[in-house]
Design a protein around this motif. Structure first.
Motif, PDB file in Angstrom:
ATOM      1  N   ASP A 239      -5.729  -2.151 -10.552  1.00  0.00           N
ATOM      2  CA  ASP A 239      -4.988  -1.939  -9.307  1.00  0.00           C
ATOM      3  C   ASP A 239      -4.382  -3.244  -8.818  1.00  0.00           C
ATOM      4  O   ASP A 239      -4.216  -3.451  -7.631  1.00  0.00           O
ATOM      5  CB  ASP A 239      -5.923  -1.360  -8.243  1.00  0.00           C
ATOM      6  CG  ASP A 239      -7.099  -2.273  -7.932  1.00  0.00           C
ATOM      7  OD1 ASP A 239      -7.723  -2.073  -6.873  1.00  0.00           O
ATOM      8  OD2 ASP A 239      -7.393  -3.173  -8.739  1.00  0.00           O
TER       9      ASP A 239
ATOM     10  N   THR B   8      -1.326  -3.036  -6.491  1.00  0.00           N
ATOM     11  CA  THR B   8      -1.691  -2.547  -5.159  1.00  0.00           C
ATOM     12  C   THR B   8      -2.351  -3.646  -4.345  1.00  0.00           C
ATOM     13  O   THR B   8      -2.043  -3.856  -3.172  1.00  0.00           O
ATOM     14  CB  THR B   8      -2.645  -1.348  -5.277  1.00  0.00           C
ATOM     15  OG1 THR B   8      -1.980  -0.301  -5.971  1.00  0.00           O
ATOM     16  CG2 THR B   8      -3.060  -0.859  -3.895  1.00  0.00           C
ATOM     17  N   ARG B   9      -3.269  -4.378  -4.988  1.00  0.00           N
ATOM     18  CA  ARG B   9      -3.971  -5.435  -4.262  1.00  0.00           C
ATOM     19  C   ARG B   9      -3.036  -6.585  -3.898  1.00  0.00           C
ATOM     20  O   ARG B   9      -3.136  -7.161  -2.818  1.00  0.00           O
ATOM     21  CB  ARG B   9      -5.150  -5.944  -5.096  1.00  0.00           C
ATOM     22  CG  ARG B   9      -6.286  -4.930  -5.166  1.00  0.00           C
ATOM     23  CD  ARG B   9      -7.503  -5.483  -5.883  1.00  0.00           C
ATOM     24  NE  ARG B   9      -7.235  -5.602  -7.316  1.00  0.00           N
ATOM     25  CZ  ARG B   9      -6.987  -6.752  -7.932  1.00  0.00           C
ATOM     26  NH1 ARG B   9      -6.923  -7.864  -7.256  1.00  0.00           N
ATOM     27  NH2 ARG B   9      -6.786  -6.779  -9.236  1.00  0.00           N
TER      28      ARG B   9
ATOM     29  N   GLY C 183       0.051  -6.262  -3.207  1.00  0.00           N
ATOM     30  CA  GLY C 183       0.815  -5.766  -2.074  1.00  0.00           C
ATOM     31  C   GLY C 183       0.033  -5.859  -0.778  1.00  0.00           C
ATOM     32  O   GLY C 183       0.579  -6.211   0.268  1.00  0.00           O
ATOM     33  N   ARG C 184      -1.243  -5.558  -0.849  1.00  0.00           N
ATOM     34  CA  ARG C 184      -2.095  -5.655   0.354  1.00  0.00           C
ATOM     35  C   ARG C 184      -2.280  -7.098   0.785  1.00  0.00           C
ATOM     36  O   ARG C 184      -2.535  -7.376   1.963  1.00  0.00           O
ATOM     37  CB  ARG C 184      -3.448  -5.011   0.086  1.00  0.00           C
ATOM     38  CG  ARG C 184      -3.402  -3.488  -0.074  1.00  0.00           C
ATOM     39  CD  ARG C 184      -4.773  -2.950  -0.456  1.00  0.00           C
ATOM     40  NE  ARG C 184      -5.767  -3.271   0.543  1.00  0.00           N
ATOM     41  CZ  ARG C 184      -7.069  -3.407   0.276  1.00  0.00           C
ATOM     42  NH1 ARG C 184      -7.509  -3.255  -0.949  1.00  0.00           N
ATOM     43  NH2 ARG C 184      -7.914  -3.677   1.240  1.00  0.00           N
TER      44      ARG C 184
ATOM     45  N   ASP D 132     -13.614  -2.709   0.123  1.00  0.00           N
ATOM     46  CA  ASP D 132     -12.225  -2.502   0.540  1.00  0.00           C
ATOM     47  C   ASP D 132     -11.600  -3.777   1.094  1.00  0.00           C
ATOM     48  O   ASP D 132     -10.655  -3.724   1.879  1.00  0.00           O
ATOM     49  CB  ASP D 132     -12.158  -1.398   1.600  1.00  0.00           C
ATOM     50  CG  ASP D 132     -12.934  -1.751   2.865  1.00  0.00           C
ATOM     51  OD1 ASP D 132     -13.787  -2.671   2.818  1.00  0.00           O
ATOM     52  OD2 ASP D 132     -12.695  -1.104   3.905  1.00  0.00           O
TER      53      ASP D 132
END
Length: 432
Positions: free
Chosen positions: A26, A29-30, A32-33, A200
């Motif tokens: 991921d 995604t990470r 982007g976060r 998270d």
């Protein structure tokens, strides 16, 4: 340029580490976060204290265009979170986090600093700078990691954590270098404990200062250099060790200034010196493969009392806008302005007028720059350099707006993308 930076990184032994503790599926995604964009760090005085009306005004200002907000867990407005082993006091930290929640910010917590009993002291908190900036003793690394885990569990809506601040207390005087082994040991314990409490979160380090000296300096010179100066090799060594031995990371954190450490020179001048932020960012991305965060960034040399008040506010904001352009173009994922709030009326570079004063809390020029820049140039935005016909004007545009900055101490008339623009001395202007 990219190939050169990659070659320099390899030459220094930096590993191109991607993935996070073996979990790399991921990654996009990470990353982007981790791309939070443009925000600020709370310091001793902030909008959670002061006169009621002023606090409301400041909260409305922050809520109008929410930006990421960072807070340390001890110091800079937060009390000792664990004055005795197992006895917690989160009153002030709770208040800061509540302010971030109330104003719609993306909250970030910097896991620094350590209670006195972890540093060889007692239950009484010594708030002197020398004491606050000491690292925990190695025997208490696990205690600090446990505290970090408690903090992470207490604030489930905080998903971003920075481990420590500027390697404070980790300089080894006997070897004249950073104790990067000790820091990395602490970092790994904190990383593993916070992840044990929550899955998270995003975590980064090492928050090393990218100090630079004048070009040609023989003192700890590295290959990372430009007209603005040469980065201290010891900072790169610390980054290299952390990068090789870290348990994992979602972003790499540094701080630094565009002026040199030896004499605080701005080379070739205060505006062109900001190229350092772009060069260092490109180097970090190539060396680590991680999103780059600037936890602090400075463009104005301080005086003997560490104050930055030598420039007019117009000049200051113009140079800061140019620095932000450099970081944006180089692909910075997050940058936090160190907000120098005070309890008096005069506050050069502050984001809002002091909430300690009646009528305070109103936005100042740097707040407008940070908030609007965040809207127009978020990470990943399609940016371009407009065509400027004329001297001394910098410009950056996205699909939303254009920012133009006059870098001269007198008015100028230029053409930007064929459009006539007249600017006053050091004027910063947004064009639709």
């Amino acid at each position: 340029m990219t190939a050169l930076l990659a070659a320099l990184a390899c030459g220094l032994g930096l590993l191109f580490t991607v993935g996070l503790g073996g979990r790399s599926g991921d990654r996009a995604t990470r990353d982007g976060r981790a791309a939070l964009g443009w925000g600020f760090t709370h310091t001793k005085y902030s909008a959670d204290r002061g006169e009621d009306g002023a606090r409301r005004t400041a909260a409305e200002l922050l809520s109008a265009t929410p930006v990421p907000q960072n807070q340390h867990i001890m110091g800079w407005g937060a009390d000792n979170p664990e004055p005795r082993p197992g006895s917690y006091n989160f009153t002030e930290l709770d208040r800061r986090v509540a302010l971030m929640r109330r104003t719609g910010a993306t909250p970030v917590l910097t896991l620094c600093c350590a209670p006195d009993w972890m540093k060889g002291g007692g239950e009484q908190t010594d708030w002197s700078q020398r004491s606050l900036e000491r690292a925990p003793e190695r025997a208490h690394y696990k205690d600090f990691a446990r505290l970090a885990g408690v903090v992470a569990k207490r604030y489930p809506d905080v998903h971003h954590f920075i481990v420590w601040n500027e390697l404070k207390g980790f300089y080894d005087e006997s070897r004249k270098r950073w104790d990067y082994e000790g820091y990395t040991e602490l970092y790994n314990l904190v990383y593993e404990e916070v992840r044990r409490q929550r899955d998270d979160v995003l975590i980064g380090g090492p928050y090393v200062v990218m100090d630079s000296n004048s070009p040609g300096s023989a003192s700890n010179a590295s290959s990372l250099q430009g007209a603005w100066g040469v980065v201290d090799q010891r900072a790169l060594d610390a980054l290299a060790y952390w990068n090789r031995h870290k348990a994992g990371a979602d972003f790499v954190v540094v701080d630094g200034s565009s002026y040199t450490r030896d004499g605080s020179l701005l080379l070739p001048d205060e505006f062109r010196a900001t190229q350092k932020f772009a060069d260092v960012t490109a180097w970090l991305k190539s060396a680590t493969g991680l999103p780059v965060w600037w936890a602090e960034w400075y463009v104005e040399p301080p005086d003997a009392q560490d104050n930055r008040a030598g420039w007019t506010e117009q000049r200051r904001v113009a140079v800061q806008a140019t620095a932000m352009m450099q970081m944006a173009r180089s692909g910075v994922a997050a940058a936090f302005y160190w907000n120098p709030e005070s309890d008096t009326g005069a506050c050069p570079g502050c984001l809002w007028s002091s909430t300690e004063l009646s009528g305070g809390g109103t936005g100042l020029p740097m707040m407008e720059l940070v908030s609007r820049f965040g809207r127009v140039f978020p990470p990943g935005a399609d940016m371009r350099r407009p065509v400027v016909e004329g001297d001394g004007v910098q410009a950056l545009a996205s699909g939303r707006a254009m920012l133009v900055v006059n870098t001269q101490d007198h008015g100028v008339s230029v053409r930007v993308d064929g459009r006539g623009v007249s600017l006053g001395a050091y004027e910063v202007r947004w064009l639709a």
